[in-house]
Design a protein around this motif. Sequence first.
Motif, PDB file in Angstrom:
ATOM      1  N   ALA A 143      38.610  43.966  47.380  1.00  0.00           N
ATOM      2  CA  ALA A 143      38.952  42.728  48.088  1.00  0.00           C
ATOM      3  C   ALA A 143      39.626  41.767  47.107  1.00  0.00           C
ATOM      4  CB  ALA A 143      37.700  42.088  48.674  1.00  0.00           C
ATOM      5  N   PHE A 199      29.808  41.560  47.672  1.00  0.00           N
ATOM      6  CA  PHE A 199      30.235  41.975  49.004  1.00  0.00           C
ATOM      7  C   PHE A 199      29.104  41.740  50.007  1.00  0.00           C
ATOM      8  CE2 PHE A 199      34.258  44.423  48.931  1.00  0.00           C
ATOM      9  CZ  PHE A 199      34.573  44.249  47.596  1.00  0.00           C
ATOM     10  N   CYS A 204      35.772  49.918  47.978  1.00  0.00           N
ATOM     11  CA  CYS A 204      36.419  48.864  48.783  1.00  0.00           C
ATOM     12  C   CYS A 204      36.823  47.732  47.835  1.00  0.00           C
ATOM     13  CB  CYS A 204      35.435  48.371  49.844  1.00  0.00           C
ATOM     14  SG  CYS A 204      36.096  47.091  50.928  1.00  0.00           S
ATOM     15  N   HIS A 250      37.443  46.082  58.583  1.00  0.00           N
ATOM     16  CA  HIS A 250      37.757  46.719  57.300  1.00  0.00           C
ATOM     17  C   HIS A 250      37.071  48.066  57.128  1.00  0.00           C
ATOM     18  CE1 HIS A 250      39.394  42.781  56.393  1.00  0.00           C
ATOM     19  NE2 HIS A 250      38.206  42.221  56.547  1.00  0.00           N
ATOM     20  N   ALA A 298      39.941  37.127  51.966  1.00  0.00           N
ATOM     21  CA  ALA A 298      40.367  38.213  51.085  1.00  0.00           C
ATOM     22  C   ALA A 298      41.027  39.334  51.866  1.00  0.00           C
ATOM     23  CB  ALA A 298      39.174  38.745  50.305  1.00  0.00           C
ATOM     24  N   GLU A 299      42.018  39.946  51.264  1.00  0.00           N
ATOM     25  CA  GLU A 299      42.625  41.163  51.788  1.00  0.00           C
ATOM     26  C   GLU A 299      41.829  42.360  51.257  1.00  0.00           C
ATOM     27  OE1 GLU A 299      45.122  41.501  53.858  1.00  0.00           O
ATOM     28  OE2 GLU A 299      45.465  39.339  54.071  1.00  0.00           O
ATOM     29  N   VAL A 300      41.657  43.383  52.106  1.00  0.00           N
ATOM     30  CA  VAL A 300      40.854  44.551  51.742  1.00  0.00           C
ATOM     31  C   VAL A 300      41.759  45.755  51.538  1.00  0.00           C
ATOM     32  CG1 VAL A 300      39.094  46.189  52.538  1.00  0.00           C
ATOM     33  CG2 VAL A 300      38.772  43.737  52.883  1.00  0.00           C
ATOM     34  N   PRO A 309      33.978  42.278  52.985  1.00  0.00           N
ATOM     35  CA  PRO A 309      34.323  41.700  51.669  1.00  0.00           C
ATOM     36  C   PRO A 309      33.570  40.401  51.413  1.00  0.00           C
ATOM     37  CG  PRO A 309      36.057  41.283  53.269  1.00  0.00           C
ATOM     38  CD  PRO A 309      35.076  42.195  53.948  1.00  0.00           C
TER      39      PRO A 309
END
Length: 853
Positions: free
Chosen positions: A187, A115, A185, A168, A143-145, A136
């Motif tokens: 990702a 990260f 978190c 994010h 990437a989706e978080v 991320p």
Amino acid sequence: VLQSETLPRFLQEPVDAYIIKSNPIKLRCQAQPALQIFFKCNGEWVHQSQHMSQEHADVVTGLKIREVMINISRQQVEDFHGPEDYWCLCVAWSHLGTSKSRKASVRIAYLRKNFEQDPQGTEVPLDGMIVLHCRPPEGVPVAEVEWLKNDEPLSFGDDGMSNTRGDHDLIISEARLSDSGNYTCAASNIVAKRRSATAVVVVYVNGGWSSWTGWSPCSVHCGRGVQKRSRTCTNPAPLNGGAFCEGTPSQKSPCNTVCPVDGGWGEWSEWSVCSSDCERQRSRECTAPEPKHGGRLCDGVAAAAENCTGGLCTQSVERTSDVALYSGLAAGVVTMVMLIIAVTLYRRSQSEYGVDVIDSSALTGGFQSFSFKTSRQANPLLINSSMQPDLTVSRTYTSPMCFQDSIDKEIMAEHSLLDPLPDLKAKELTAEQVCRVCVCACVRACVHMSGCFLISSLSLSLSLSLSLSLSLSLSLSPSLPLSAGISLLVPHGGIAEDTTWEMYMSINQEDSSAMSEDGSEIFLSPAVTYGPPGLDLSCPTAMTVAHCAEVSAENWTIRLKRQTQDNKWEEVMSVDEESTSCYCLLEAQRCHVLLGQPGRYALVGEALNQEAAKRLRLAVFGGLDSSNSLGFTIRVYCVEDTPHSFQEVAVGERSRGGRLLEEPKIMLFRGNTFSLQVSIQDVPRLLWSIKPFNTCQEFSFSQVWAGNQCPLQCAFSLERYSHSSSQLSCKISIRQVAGEEQILQIYTSGVVPFFTQSDCTVTSQTGSRAFKIPLSIRQRITATFDAANSNGKDWQLLAQKLHIDRNLCYFACQESPSSVILSLWEAQHQDPGDLDSLASALEEIGKVQGDCY
């Protein structure tokens, strides 16, 4: 006919695609009417052999639909080095012309492991704001978080929880106890899924007081007493490390209870007429006063009778004998006479051993007591100091008092802690008077006159004479701080009669680079100078110097050194050795030295191993940026743990309007050659911004270990986004690499305005007079112990009982060993400022001698 009159129309165009690992992707095109369809990639035609074509008729219109596919491999994409991504499009032909499809890009999908920013654990109060940052890893596609709490996905928008999708960050505007937990978190994209380091969030609750209980019954049944009430720290109780309630759990209040009134007899009435029985009566009443509120009734009889015929009647009254009364009185007188004779004989038998000196009650003769209020330990420089001064607490000090002149009262007037002091002149006094001149209500500069004076300011000059009159002048440089932790004591009789000396004293910070060429020795204290050089004293002076060494014989070799005329430093003695020319008594934070000649002295140390450590005092100050209304500067100081070093910082901060943001802390800095790092953490990024590359600063080992002249300082510049932001919460981490770390927590709900209290901090050394043994008692002690006797009551026994029993050969060379021992004891006890330990030692010596008989 219809087909020949229409341009090709694409029913399906190639779409953007990602190559996952080594798996090829297919690009597909459909068009009608179309005689041919070919792919063109990166501006070049794809060979016909790589096309896969098929044709079928539309079930509705009956028109022919042509479909073409090609495969794109990872190797093809990696081998392409163009200004843009790998791309392909379709070109379809018909009788009327050609048509082109959209461009479709082909990219290799990936997701890096680390990260760019992991969330950091934090501690916030109940209803405070939680902000967790997350950036991320880099990836294609982006990437989706997702946020996890205790490994369970979080939903946003409910219960005050929000998530700013742009960066994010996880934001909880009002923290609850249930928000405590482990936050992660996560990702993910089409390639992989990554998880950040876990951030532990603790929501704590500061304690709150419950309501007061009712007042208790009065402590006495009669007269003035005290009643109490209490409260508990349970509303709420502190949780998860929250602060305990501030203030007292109980209160007292004076109360008055009506006292019972015992009955008292009134006057007797007149005698009655003599009756036929030869008696007469009289009476009285219990009305002077009447019993009230449960008081006792009158003792005795309410009526009396007696013979009224002078004994001529047969009625008679027996007379009692007083023989027993007179016998008892005679026995008491004889017993008292015998007791007085016994006490007189005992005191005479003990007088030859000086027991009258041993009597601890003699130490209180000629003293007066005085009291002054002290504040609690809340630092007056702190922003929003939550601990208010407790004006109900007082201390009592016993000391010779002298206010001969109004100048004394002017000196005792309140001054601010760091205000410059005016020049003062002391009135001429007789040699019999024992006075001191004291500066400020919190007395930082005191001078003993009549041959005995103490200096604890930084720049002091005085004229001292032991003739019938004494003159004194005191000057203090306004640029130098007070309470420097340095004192000088010249005992009574140290200056010959009819001799006048003008003395001075100064303190300097020296650079350790001037100490030794190889840098093995460093200064552990300021350099202290007293003079003049030709000062002729008949007995040693006692000088006390604060130092910053973590004392250990295994880790340090500590020496007392003196500067020569050519500015070289020569060794006077090692504190662990014995010497007849000088005496050193090393304590945890200061060193007491007995000196025979004036000069410039300092404590220096040589580290024997990497475990040797210096004490550093860490302090953080803050102030508004004068050039930017939204700016705020945090300044962190790392100075040697001596009063002089820290006061120098305090003076500078006051001049620039800074205020202390957190109580200073002590840190051990070891001689292991590792540097010192200072960093700022947990700055609320939604409210404040900090300059980039400014969150961590570093001092080299030599700067911290050997640098003395200038305080080590680093600054962090912050800027708030709006004037409405009044809360600043962050941490300052100060750590030695591979060593100790200290955290200074900054949390205030009001950066502007600053707390402006400037009261003095009273210590046990302050008061209207500095501490010393009264001259008459000192003379009696020295006369008793300087002469050796068969009972062993000499100065060596005195040194042993006062715990000054090292390097006795030094005292043996003095004209009055007991006087020098008492001077050292006085220097040791300037802080407690009482004679209790001396009285206890003398009482113990008296008991030892009494047991021998």
